[in-house]
Design an enzyme around this catalytic site. Structure first.
Site: not given
Ligand code: F6P
Length: 327
Positions: A15, A76, A107, A130, A132, A134, A176
């Site tokens: 992300g 991703r 992560d 990130t 998050d 995390d 997340r």
């Molecule tokens: O890891 C960053 C994040 O924004 C998380 O907080 C969230 O769960 C996820 O990515 C959402 O991913 P996507 O943009 O692929 O829907």
């Protein structure tokens, strides 16, 4: 001592997070300063597989320090999780004579790095990007501060409406399976309750707390819910709250991707600049297969596998404080 690296590749993966561009800028400019050739790899590991690789000059990173997103784009990559994908990625790196990598991501990026470097040897340094927060090995990740500020900005506005209409709002924030955005934005907004994955949620206790607030004639209830809470997101909470308090005027808001975008805060720009600079220093001094982070305001380096292994924990004092301050 390893031979000096002359050509490096840089990518952003997973992300996007506000401040990634500032990290790219810092890494590119530091590398060029040291006489390295720098190659941008578009769309993270997927671009490595596809050979979407281009030479970067200092002007490529002009005027990006204040921009959200990532000029290198991100993805991703499912292909990179396969042996075939990793083989293709390595072949592309060899084809472009890339001798070192800077990996900016979270992560998933570092899990991918561990898998890749178990098979192929190429020096690499990571930068935590990130929202998050995390990852172990750093107090803060690039983008977290901005995401929290965005959530605070939004929840402050929601509070105005909640107060005007005597409403209860369930606000879902990202993260997340980590509750940092929820905890920090919830505390900063004076939320009545904050529900996070790090602490088991007992729905009856949550409802009892609302009841207690009701008895005290509290007219505004803001419940900040982390998207990874074990009970669920706001969709799961809503029917249970409505069932117990049918007369309450209740609304739900999912803040979503607004938390990922926008200009990075000054803290994120500074953090990204420090880590971009430090990553190149580590590559040049052969201190690799590590993520650069900041702990107690000092640059530290943590092996990739240790950045993702441990479950993050929220400070107990914060959890206790929430109950006291929302009383
Ligand atoms: O890891 C960053 C994040 O924004 C998380 O907080 C969230 O769960 C996820 O990515 C959402 O991913 P996507 O943009 O692929 O829907």
């Amino acid at each position: 001592m390893a031979a000096r690296i002359n050509k490096i590749g840089i990518l952003t993966s997973g992300g996007d997070s506000p401040g990634m561009n500032a990290a790219i800028r810092a890494a590119v400019r530091t590398a060029l300063y040291h006489g390295l050739d720098v190659y941008g790899i578009r769309r993270g590991y997927q671009g490595m597989i596809d050979g979407d690789i281009f030479k970067m000059q200092t002007t490529d990173v002009s005027n990006i320090i204040g921009r959200g997103g990532t000029i290198l784009k991100t993805a991703r990559s499912k292909d990179f999780m396969t042996d075939e994908g990793m083989q293709k990625a390595y072949t592309q790196l060899q084809k472009h004579d890339i001798e070192g990598l800077v990996l900016i991501g979270g992560d998933g990026t570092f899990r991918g790095a561990v898998a890749f470097f178990n098979k192929y040897t190429i020096p690499a340094v990571g930068i935590p990007g990130t929202i998050d927060k995390d990852l172990s090995g750093t107090d803060f990740t690039i983008g977290f501060d901005t995401a929290v500020n965005t959530a605070v900005w939004a929840i402050d506005k929601i509070r105005d409406t909640a107060e005007a209409h005597d409403r209860l709002f369930l606000v879902e924030v990202m993260g997340r399976d980590a509750g940092y955005i929820a905890i920090h934005s919830g505390i900063a907004c004076g939320a009545e309750d904050i529900l996070i994955p790090e602490q088991a949620t007992d729905i009856n206790e949550v409802l009892d707390r609302i009841d207690r607030d009701e008895l005290r004639k509290k007219t505004v209830h803001i419940l900040v819910v982390a998207e990874g809470d074990d009970f669920g997101g706001v969709k799961e909470f809503y029917p249970r709250v409505k069932e117990r308090f049918p007369l309450l005027d209740i609304r739900t808001t999912v803040l979503g991707h607004i938390q990922r975008g926008g200009p990075p805060s000054s803290s994120d720009r500074v953090l990204a600049s420090r880590l971009g600079h430090a990553a190149i220093g580590a590559l040049l001094s052969d201190h690799t297969q590590v993520m650069a982070g900041v702990i107690n305001d000092e640059i530290v380096y943590t092996p990739f596998e240790s950045t993702v292994k441990q479950r993050t924990c929220i400070h107990k004092d914060m959890l206790e404080m929430i109950r006291v301050l929302s009383a």
